[in-house]
Design a protein around this motif. Structure first.
Motif, short mmCIF file in Angstrom:
data_model
loop_
_atom_site.label_atom_id
_atom_site.label_comp_id
_atom_site.label_asym_id
_atom_site.label_seq_id
_atom_site.Cartn_x
_atom_site.Cartn_y
_atom_site.Cartn_z
N TRP A 51 42.11 23.97 34.10
CA TRP A 51 41.04 24.75 33.59
C TRP A 51 41.32 25.13 32.24
N PRO A 109 40.38 39.90 46.03
CA PRO A 109 38.80 40.40 45.51
C PRO A 109 38.75 39.81 44.14
N GLY A 133 46.91 35.30 40.99
CA GLY A 133 46.65 34.43 42.27
C GLY A 133 47.87 34.10 42.62
N GLN A 155 37.73 42.14 38.81
CA GLN A 155 37.49 42.77 40.21
C GLN A 155 36.32 43.66 39.94
N MET A 166 44.72 35.58 47.49
CA MET A 166 43.01 35.64 47.49
C MET A 166 42.68 37.15 47.43
N ILE A 215 39.23 37.05 42.59
CA ILE A 215 39.88 36.06 42.23
C ILE A 215 39.16 34.72 42.05
N GLU A 216 37.95 34.62 42.85
CA GLU A 216 37.23 33.42 42.75
C GLU A 216 36.48 33.43 41.55
N LYS A 217 36.25 34.42 40.74
CA LYS A 217 35.53 34.47 39.36
C LYS A 217 36.10 33.92 38.30
N ILE A 218 37.42 33.49 38.69
CA ILE A 218 38.41 32.87 37.51
C ILE A 218 37.72 32.06 36.60
N GLN A 219 37.40 30.87 37.22
CA GLN A 219 36.74 29.80 36.44
C GLN A 219 35.44 30.37 35.69
N GLU A 220 34.54 31.33 36.19
CA GLU A 220 33.53 31.67 35.67
C GLU A 220 33.91 32.52 34.31
#
Length: 253
Positions: free
Chosen positions: A64, A34, A27, A234, A32, A36-41
């Motif tokens: 986190w 594709p 990041g 990704q 941003m 990258i929003e799944k990192i916390q998951e």
């Protein structure tokens, strides 16, 4: 060096003797992108996988890192740079070893790009970090790429071999490099390196099968594991992708 070797050993599966490190530090450099929003998951799921470590930048480690299972090693990336900077291959230290330790690091990571006009400074950074980290008993993973104005082919087997040798010569405890695709030269360099060699995943491939085939070749050539990011987070199903990578490295359970 007892602390360093004990902590490094925790980054390897006791049965297979191999390592899977999930790299989630993109990041800062790429923004941003594709997935990258799944990192916390991914951080919440990595404890139930067979991965041994996860790489994070210091901000995510502080915010986190508590979501990462205690059995999974936290590797904090000390180097930073963005794709918008000139030159794009520049990496600077943006986190100190003591700061990484305060954030919960089990190991630290330094990124070096060789073959360019900033090579001397990045090598100097690696030298400083190995000294400071070893005083505190932390292992250092050197991620080394041949990248810059003097480089024509980043996957040139001779350059990959030099990258492996460079990490071992300059005191890293783990060396992570791309797989050249040329098993004989890669194996020669890996076997003569005093520390374990991991292969990086690089840009996202057309399919996960290509990644898995590369991993198999690298392991057969002498790699001790992988440090993979984009080809997992990704993927449309990153948890399943991580499971397939760990199975390829450690074998079916």
């Amino acid at each position: 060096m007892i602390g360093t070797t004990r902590r490094r050993a925790r980054l390897f599966d006791p049965e297979s003797g191999k390592s899977v490190i999930l790299s989630l530090d993109h990041g800062a450099s790429d923004g941003m992108i594709p997935g990258i929003e799944k990192i916390q998951e991914m951080l919440g799921a990595v404890g139930s996988s067979r991965a041994q470590g996860v790489v994070l930048n210091k901000g995510l480690a502080r915010s986190w890192g508590g979501n990462v299972d205690q059995r999974v090693g936290l590797v904090i990336q000390l180097s930073g740079g963005t794709k918008h900077g000139l030159p794009t291959y520049n990496k600077s230290l943006v986190c100190s070893v003591p700061e990484a330790l305060r954030a919960g690091a089990d190991a630290v990571c330094v990124h070096v790009n060789l073959g360019n006009d900033l090579e001397d400074r990045m090598l100097g950074d690696l030298g400083v970090v190995t000294d400071e980290a070893h005083q505190l008993g932390l292992p250092v993973m050197a991620v080394i790429y041949a990248r810059g104005g003097q480089i024509v082919n980043e996957l040139d087997p001779a350059l990959i071999g030099h990258s492996i040798r460079l990490g071992g010569e300059l005191g890293a405890d783990l060396v992570a490099v791309p797989f050249s695709g040329e098993s004989e030269s890669f194996g020669r360099a890996a076997r003569s390196c005093p520390v374990p060699v991991l292969v990086t995943g690089g840009p996202r491939k057309a399919s996960l099968d290509i990644v898995l085939d590369d991993i198999s070749q690298a392991l057969e050539a002498g790699a001790s594991g992988v440090c993979v990011g984009r080809n997992i987070f990704q993927h449309p199903d990153p948890i399943a992708a991580l499971a397939k990578v760990t199975e390829r490295v450690h074998g079916a359970k």
